[in-house]
Design a protein around this motif. Structure first.
Motif, PDB file in Angstrom:
ATOM      1  N   ARG A 143      15.423  29.580  17.020  1.00 64.90           N
ATOM      2  CA  ARG A 143      16.046  28.347  16.555  1.00 64.90           C
ATOM      3  C   ARG A 143      15.189  27.647  15.505  1.00 64.90           C
ATOM      4  O   ARG A 143      13.991  27.890  15.399  1.00 64.90           O
ATOM      5  N   ASN A 144      15.827  26.753  14.776  1.00 65.47           N
ATOM      6  CA  ASN A 144      15.133  25.914  13.803  1.00 65.47           C
ATOM      7  C   ASN A 144      14.563  24.699  14.537  1.00 65.47           C
ATOM      8  O   ASN A 144      15.042  23.566  14.396  1.00 65.47           O
ATOM      9  N   THR A 145      13.534  24.958  15.334  1.00 63.47           N
ATOM     10  CA  THR A 145      12.971  23.949  16.231  1.00 63.47           C
ATOM     11  C   THR A 145      11.469  23.820  16.009  1.00 63.47           C
ATOM     12  O   THR A 145      10.748  24.821  15.944  1.00 63.47           O
ATOM     13  N   ASP A 146      10.990  22.602  15.909  1.00 64.89           N
ATOM     14  CA  ASP A 146       9.558  22.333  15.778  1.00 64.89           C
ATOM     15  C   ASP A 146       8.925  22.419  17.164  1.00 64.89           C
ATOM     16  O   ASP A 146       9.226  21.612  18.049  1.00 64.89           O
ATOM     17  N   TRP A 147       8.043  23.379  17.353  1.00 64.22           N
ATOM     18  CA  TRP A 147       7.459  23.587  18.677  1.00 64.22           C
ATOM     19  C   TRP A 147       5.993  23.142  18.757  1.00 64.22           C
ATOM     20  O   TRP A 147       5.499  22.790  19.825  1.00 64.22           O
ATOM     21  N   ASN A 148       5.270  23.160  17.629  1.00 70.48           N
ATOM     22  CA  ASN A 148       3.841  22.857  17.645  1.00 70.48           C
ATOM     23  C   ASN A 148       3.614  21.396  17.275  1.00 70.48           C
ATOM     24  O   ASN A 148       3.609  21.019  16.100  1.00 70.48           O
ATOM     25  N   LYS A 149       3.431  20.572  18.281  1.00 71.49           N
ATOM     26  CA  LYS A 149       3.278  19.133  18.074  1.00 71.49           C
ATOM     27  C   LYS A 149       1.862  18.738  17.658  1.00 71.49           C
ATOM     28  O   LYS A 149       1.597  17.562  17.424  1.00 71.49           O
ATOM     29  N   THR A 150       0.962  19.709  17.572  1.00 73.27           N
ATOM     30  CA  THR A 150      -0.409  19.409  17.167  1.00 73.27           C
ATOM     31  C   THR A 150      -0.589  19.499  15.661  1.00 73.27           C
ATOM     32  O   THR A 150      -1.665  19.187  15.144  1.00 73.27           O
ATOM     33  N   VAL A 151       0.461  19.935  14.951  1.00 75.04           N
ATOM     34  CA  VAL A 151       0.399  20.093  13.495  1.00 75.04           C
ATOM     35  C   VAL A 151       1.551  19.321  12.871  1.00 75.04           C
ATOM     36  O   VAL A 151       2.682  19.374  13.365  1.00 75.04           O
ATOM     37  N   ALA A 152       1.284  18.616  11.790  1.00 73.44           N
ATOM     38  CA  ALA A 152       2.333  17.849  11.114  1.00 73.44           C
ATOM     39  C   ALA A 152       3.354  18.780  10.471  1.00 73.44           C
ATOM     40  O   ALA A 152       3.028  19.900  10.066  1.00 73.44           O
ATOM     41  N   GLY A 153       4.595  18.306  10.365  1.00 74.91           N
ATOM     42  CA  GLY A 153       5.642  19.083   9.720  1.00 74.91           C
ATOM     43  C   GLY A 153       6.358  20.008  10.683  1.00 74.91           C
ATOM     44  O   GLY A 153       6.119  19.994  11.896  1.00 74.91           O
ATOM     45  N   MET A 154       7.240  20.815  10.140  1.00 76.50           N
ATOM     46  CA  MET A 154       8.055  21.737  10.933  1.00 76.50           C
ATOM     47  C   MET A 154       7.307  23.044  11.174  1.00 76.50           C
ATOM     48  O   MET A 154       6.886  23.723  10.232  1.00 76.50           O
ATOM     49  N   GLN A 155       7.127  23.387  12.440  1.00 74.77           N
ATOM     50  CA  GLN A 155       6.487  24.637  12.825  1.00 74.77           C
ATOM     51  C   GLN A 155       7.464  25.427  13.692  1.00 74.77           C
ATOM     52  O   GLN A 155       7.645  25.118  14.870  1.00 74.77           O
ATOM     53  N   THR A 156       8.123  26.413  13.120  1.00 70.49           N
ATOM     54  CA  THR A 156       9.046  27.243  13.893  1.00 70.49           C
ATOM     55  C   THR A 156       8.298  28.425  14.499  1.00 70.49           C
ATOM     56  O   THR A 156       7.352  28.950  13.905  1.00 70.49           O
ATOM     57  N   PHE A 157       8.735  28.834  15.679  1.00 68.95           N
ATOM     58  CA  PHE A 157       8.016  29.870  16.417  1.00 68.95           C
ATOM     59  C   PHE A 157       8.321  31.248  15.834  1.00 68.95           C
ATOM     60  O   PHE A 157       9.448  31.552  15.445  1.00 68.95           O
ATOM     61  N   GLU A 158       7.295  32.092  15.803  1.00 65.83           N
ATOM     62  CA  GLU A 158       7.439  33.460  15.294  1.00 65.83           C
ATOM     63  C   GLU A 158       7.144  34.462  16.403  1.00 65.83           C
ATOM     64  O   GLU A 158       6.146  34.337  17.111  1.00 65.83           O
ATOM     65  N   ILE A 159       8.003  35.452  16.533  1.00 66.15           N
ATOM     66  CA  ILE A 159       7.760  36.527  17.489  1.00 66.15           C
ATOM     67  C   ILE A 159       7.421  37.792  16.720  1.00 66.15           C
ATOM     68  O   ILE A 159       8.223  38.304  15.943  1.00 66.15           O
TER      69      ILE A 159
END
Length: 319
Positions: A143-159
Motif C-alpha cells: 500500500r501507499n502507506t507511511d510506515w516509518n515514523k522516525t523519518v520525515a516524509g513518506m516511507q513506503t515499505f519494501e519487500i
C-alpha cells in the motif's frame, strides 16, 4: 466465503477452469543446493542455496530506471509459468481448494509502537488428490502507506524477500507467474531461511547486470555460513554501497525453508516501483488440510537501498 473463492469453486465444479499454457515451468529446488562455477565475483565457486530466475532488473536498481523485463514464452522465462489466470493452477491435474487474504501489519520501533497495515497477502492452494501433492501460491501487494515514523516524509515499505516454512526433506519445485504490469519478477529462489542482501554496481547505466563489489547473485553455502534472517551490511550507505565480507554474502542451506527474492514497493526510491509481487509457487507433498502456524511466513526488507532491516512474521499455510 470470499467472492473470488466462491467463483473459483463454482468454476472448478463445472469443469470450466481451463488448463494453463506452459512455458519453462516450475524448477527443481533440491535439498543439496546448486553448483556455482568460479567467477570474478566468487573466485572459489562452490554450492549455493539459490538458483537464478529472471536476472533482468538486477534485483532492483540503485537510483535508476533499470526496470525488469517480464517473462515471455521465448525469453527471460526461467522459473516462469503462464496459467490462464490467478485461479488456475500452474500445472494440470490440480484443483483450487483454498483461497485466503490477510493484512500485512508492521508494529515496531519504527512505527512508534503503532500497528500499521502496509499491504495484503493472498494465498492459494491447489491439490492433486491422486498424487497427494499441493501447489502453494502466494502473492503480496503493498500500500501507499507511511510506515516509518522516525523519518520525515513518506516511507513506503519494501519487500525484497519472502521466505516460507514447511518444506519436506526432499526436492520441491517452485516458480512464479507475473500476473500484471504492476508485478515485479522473481529474481532467484533459495532453499534457505536466510535472505541475502543484493546491491547493484556503479556501472549500472553502462551495464544493467553490474553487481556492486562483494555482492553475489548466488550466495554460497558452507559450514559456518549465515543462518540469520537477513544477511548483508546493515547500515545507511552512500553510493556506491559498502563492501560486505564473504560471510555477509552467505546463506546456509535449510531444507525446511524456501526464499523468494524480488523487489516490491508501492513507491520505490530506485524509480522502478512495482507494488505487487508475482504469484509465487512451491509444489510439495501435502495433507488434505494444511495448518497455519504463526511464523510460517517471513517478509523481509533487506536494505537493498538505504532502508532499515525489518522482518514481518506472519502465520501462513504449510503442509
Amino acid at each position: 466465503m470470499n467472492q473470488l473463492a466462491i467463483k473459483s469453486a463454482v468454476l472448478a465444479a463445472l469443469g470450466i477452469i481451463t488448463a494453463p499454457a506452459m512455458a519453462t515451468g516450475l524448477v527443481s529446488i533440491p535439498t543439496t543446493g546448486f553448483t556455482v562455477s568460479a567467477s570474478t565475483a566468487q573466485p572459489s565457486g562452490g554450492i549455493s542455496a539459490y538458483t537464478l530466475c529472471n536476472r533482468t532488473g538486477n534485483y532492483g536498481p540503485w537510483y535508476g530506471s533499470n526496470n525488469s523485463t517480464p517473462p515471455s514464452s521465448t525469453a527471460n522465462n526461467t522459473c516462469a509459468v503462464f496459467p490462464a489466470n490467478t485461479l488456475t493452477a500452474p500445472e494440470n491435474g490440480f484443483t483450487l481448494g483454498l483461497y485466503n487474504v490477510r493484512d500485512m501489519v508492521v508494529n515496531n520501533s519504527y512505527t512508534s509502537g503503532s500497528s500499521i497495515t502496509i499491504g495484503s497477502v493472498i494465498d492459494y492452494i491447489w491439490r492433486n488428490s491422486t498424487t497427494s501433492m499441493c501447489i502453494f501460491g502466494t502473492r503480496f501487494s503493498m500500500r501507499n502507506t507511511d510506515w516509518n515514523k522516525t523519518v520525515a516524509g513518506m516511507q513506503t515499505f519494501e519487500i525484497n524477500d519472502f521466505a516460507r516454512n514447511g518444506l519436506p526433506n526432499s526436492t520441491v519445485t517452485a516458480g512464479y507467474y507475473l500476473t500484471s504490469n504492476s508485478d515485479e519478477v522473481l529474481f532467484r529462489i533459495g532453499r534457505t531461511f536466510t535472505s541475502v542482501q543484493h546491491r547493484v554496481g556503479i556501472d549500472l547505466d553502462l551495464d544493467p547486470t553490474d553487481v556492486a563489489e562483494g555482492y553475489y547473485d548466488q550466495p554460497l553455502s558452507y559450514l559456518g555460513a549465515s543462518t540469520a534472517a537477513i544477511n548483508g551490511v546493515e547500515a545507511v550507505v552512500d553510493y556506491p554501497p559498502d563492501v560486505p565480507t564473504t560471510l555477509q554474502q552467505s546463506a546456509l542451506i535449510n531444507t525446511e525453508w524456501i526464499d523468494f527474492s524480488t523487489d516490491v514497493n508501492y513507491l520505490d526510491d530506485d524509480g522502478a516501483s512495482m507494488k505487487d509481487s508475482s504469484l509465487l509457487y512451491v509444489k510439495m507433498p501435502c495433507s488434505a488440510v494444511p495448518t497455519t502456524p504463526t511464523g510460517s511466513y517471513r517478509f523481509r526488507q533487506t536494505g537493498q537501498m538505504e532502508e532499515p532491516w525489518v522482518e514481518i512474521i506472519m502465520p501462513g499455510f504449510k503442509p
